[in-house]
Design a protein around this motif. Structure first.
Motif, PDB file in Angstrom:
ATOM      1  N   PHE A   2       0.826  -1.204   0.000  1.00 14.39           N
ATOM      2  CA  PHE A   2       0.000   0.000   0.000  1.00 14.39           C
ATOM      3  C   PHE A   2       0.860   1.254   0.000  1.00 14.39           C
ATOM      4  CE2 PHE A   2      -2.098  -3.449   2.269  1.00 14.39           C
ATOM      5  CZ  PHE A   2      -3.171  -3.658   1.422  1.00 14.39           C
ATOM      6  N   CYS A   3       0.204   2.405  -0.208  1.00 14.41           N
ATOM      7  CA  CYS A   3       0.931   3.667  -0.234  1.00 14.41           C
ATOM      8  C   CYS A   3       0.919   4.357   1.125  1.00 14.41           C
ATOM      9  CB  CYS A   3       0.337   4.600  -1.289  1.00 14.41           C
ATOM     10  SG  CYS A   3      -1.330   5.159  -0.862  1.00 14.41           S
ATOM     11  N   SER A   4       0.002   3.956   1.999  1.00 14.96           N
ATOM     12  CA  SER A   4      -0.132   4.623   3.291  1.00 14.96           C
ATOM     13  C   SER A   4      -0.859   3.705   4.280  1.00 14.96           C
ATOM     14  CB  SER A   4      -0.938   5.907   3.134  1.00 14.96           C
ATOM     15  OG  SER A   4      -2.272   5.600   2.748  1.00 14.96           O
ATOM     16  N   LYS A   5      -0.821   4.107   5.539  1.00 21.08           N
ATOM     17  CA  LYS A   5      -1.547   3.364   6.571  1.00 21.08           C
ATOM     18  C   LYS A   5      -3.045   3.432   6.297  1.00 21.08           C
ATOM     19  CE  LYS A   5      -2.057   2.852  11.572  1.00 21.08           C
ATOM     20  NZ  LYS A   5      -2.932   1.754  11.371  1.00 21.08           N
ATOM     21  N   ARG A   6      -3.503   4.557   5.780  1.00 20.17           N
ATOM     22  CA  ARG A   6      -4.924   4.717   5.461  1.00 20.17           C
ATOM     23  C   ARG A   6      -5.384   3.634   4.485  1.00 20.17           C
ATOM     24  NH1 ARG A   6      -7.679   6.887   1.298  1.00 20.17           N
ATOM     25  NH2 ARG A   6      -9.771   7.674   1.732  1.00 20.17           N
ATOM     26  N   CYS A   7      -4.650   3.442   3.397  1.00 18.38           N
ATOM     27  CA  CYS A   7      -5.030   2.426   2.412  1.00 18.38           C
ATOM     28  C   CYS A   7      -4.906   1.022   2.996  1.00 18.38           C
ATOM     29  CB  CYS A   7      -4.203   2.571   1.146  1.00 18.38           C
ATOM     30  SG  CYS A   7      -4.742   3.965   0.107  1.00 18.38           S
ATOM     31  N   ALA A   8      -3.895   0.785   3.831  1.00 13.33           N
ATOM     32  CA  ALA A   8      -3.759  -0.518   4.484  1.00 13.33           C
ATOM     33  C   ALA A   8      -4.961  -0.776   5.397  1.00 13.33           C
ATOM     34  CB  ALA A   8      -2.457  -0.589   5.278  1.00 13.33           C
ATOM     35  N   ASP A   9      -5.412   0.259   6.113  1.00  9.49           N
ATOM     36  CA  ASP A   9      -6.570   0.117   6.997  1.00  9.49           C
ATOM     37  C   ASP A   9      -7.860  -0.102   6.215  1.00  9.49           C
ATOM     38  OD1 ASP A   9      -4.974   0.350   9.228  1.00  9.49           O
ATOM     39  OD2 ASP A   9      -5.468   2.460   9.593  1.00  9.49           O
ATOM     40  N   ILE A  10      -7.990   0.545   5.069  1.00 10.14           N
ATOM     41  CA  ILE A  10      -9.163   0.333   4.207  1.00 10.14           C
ATOM     42  C   ILE A  10      -9.216  -1.129   3.774  1.00 10.14           C
ATOM     43  CG2 ILE A  10     -10.150   0.825   1.925  1.00 10.14           C
ATOM     44  CD1 ILE A  10      -9.175   3.744   2.330  1.00 10.14           C
ATOM     45  N   ASP A  11      -8.073  -1.667   3.361  1.00 12.07           N
ATOM     46  CA  ASP A  11      -8.012  -3.064   2.936  1.00 12.07           C
ATOM     47  C   ASP A  11      -8.353  -4.001   4.089  1.00 12.07           C
ATOM     48  OD1 ASP A  11      -7.123  -4.998   0.741  1.00 12.07           O
ATOM     49  OD2 ASP A  11      -5.862  -5.623   2.424  1.00 12.07           O
ATOM     50  N   LEU A  12      -7.810  -3.753   5.261  1.00 14.79           N
ATOM     51  CA  LEU A  12      -8.108  -4.574   6.434  1.00 14.79           C
ATOM     52  C   LEU A  12      -9.602  -4.531   6.752  1.00 14.79           C
ATOM     53  CD1 LEU A  12      -7.183  -6.332   8.798  1.00 14.79           C
ATOM     54  CD2 LEU A  12      -6.741  -4.213  10.070  1.00 14.79           C
ATOM     55  N   GLY A  13     -10.195  -3.351   6.673  1.00 10.93           N
ATOM     56  CA  GLY A  13     -11.626  -3.217   6.917  1.00 10.93           C
ATOM     57  C   GLY A  13     -12.455  -4.021   5.932  1.00 10.93           C
ATOM     58  N   ARG A  14     -12.021  -4.049   4.690  1.00 13.81           N
ATOM     59  CA  ARG A  14     -12.736  -4.834   3.678  1.00 13.81           C
ATOM     60  C   ARG A  14     -12.656  -6.325   3.990  1.00 13.81           C
ATOM     61  NH1 ARG A  14     -10.886  -1.666  -1.866  1.00 13.81           N
ATOM     62  NH2 ARG A  14     -12.102   0.225  -1.453  1.00 13.81           N
ATOM     63  N   TRP A  15     -11.486  -6.799   4.435  1.00  6.66           N
ATOM     64  CA  TRP A  15     -11.345  -8.216   4.810  1.00  6.66           C
ATOM     65  C   TRP A  15     -12.244  -8.532   5.993  1.00  6.66           C
ATOM     66  CZ3 TRP A  15      -9.573 -12.131   2.218  1.00  6.66           C
ATOM     67  CH2 TRP A  15      -8.609 -11.941   1.219  1.00  6.66           C
ATOM     68  N   MET A  16     -12.227  -7.660   6.999  1.00  7.81           N
ATOM     69  CA  MET A  16     -12.977  -7.941   8.226  1.00  7.81           C
ATOM     70  C   MET A  16     -14.487  -7.848   8.025  1.00  7.81           C
ATOM     71  SD  MET A  16     -10.465  -6.443  11.126  1.00  7.81           S
ATOM     72  CE  MET A  16     -11.281  -7.374  12.388  1.00  7.81           C
ATOM     73  N   SER A  17     -14.929  -7.024   7.072  1.00 11.64           N
ATOM     74  CA  SER A  17     -16.368  -6.899   6.834  1.00 11.64           C
ATOM     75  C   SER A  17     -16.894  -7.976   5.889  1.00 11.64           C
ATOM     76  CB  SER A  17     -16.689  -5.520   6.256  1.00 11.64           C
ATOM     77  OG  SER A  17     -16.209  -5.425   4.923  1.00 11.64           O
ATOM     78  N   GLY A  18     -15.981  -8.739   5.272  1.00  9.15           N
ATOM     79  CA  GLY A  18     -16.400  -9.795   4.357  1.00  9.15           C
ATOM     80  C   GLY A  18     -16.581  -9.315   2.931  1.00  9.15           C
ATOM     81  N   SER A  19     -16.064  -8.127   2.610  1.00  7.57           N
ATOM     82  CA  SER A  19     -16.185  -7.622   1.240  1.00  7.57           C
ATOM     83  C   SER A  19     -15.404  -8.474   0.247  1.00  7.57           C
ATOM     84  CB  SER A  19     -15.682  -6.182   1.154  1.00  7.57           C
ATOM     85  OG  SER A  19     -16.521  -5.327   1.881  1.00  7.57           O
ATOM     86  N   TYR A  20     -14.290  -9.038   0.699  1.00  4.90           N
ATOM     87  CA  TYR A  20     -13.505  -9.915  -0.158  1.00  4.90           C
ATOM     88  C   TYR A  20     -13.979 -11.341   0.090  1.00  4.90           C
ATOM     89  CZ  TYR A  20     -10.123  -6.046  -0.600  1.00  4.90           C
ATOM     90  OH  TYR A  20      -9.515  -4.855  -0.854  1.00  4.90           O
ATOM     91  N   ARG A  21     -14.550 -11.950  -0.942  1.00  5.00           N
ATOM     92  CA  ARG A  21     -15.045 -13.321  -0.819  1.00  5.00           C
ATOM     93  C   ARG A  21     -14.669 -14.108  -2.068  1.00  5.00           C
ATOM     94  NH1 ARG A  21     -19.473 -10.924   2.034  1.00  5.00           N
ATOM     95  NH2 ARG A  21     -20.683 -10.230   0.461  1.00  5.00           N
TER      96      ARG A  21
END
Length: 52
Positions: A17-36
């Protein structure tokens, strides 16, 4: 390498990622189940009947 979230160049500290913000967005997507990965809901029987 480009950030998979926003497309900016990746920072070594937050790679890929380019920043902590983008890393956190990705983590949030994993935790919410957006990536399936689509899967078939029906499972084959564990012990199929034997043919005699």
């Amino acid at each position: 390498m480009k950030c998979p979230i926003c497309g900016k160049p990746a920072e070594p500290r937050y790679r890929p990622f380019c920043s902590k913000r983008c890393a956190d967005i990705d983590l949030g997507r994993w935790m919410s189940g957006s990536y399936r990965i689509p899967a078939d809901e029906t499972e084959p029987p564990e012990n199929p009947p034997r043919e005699e």
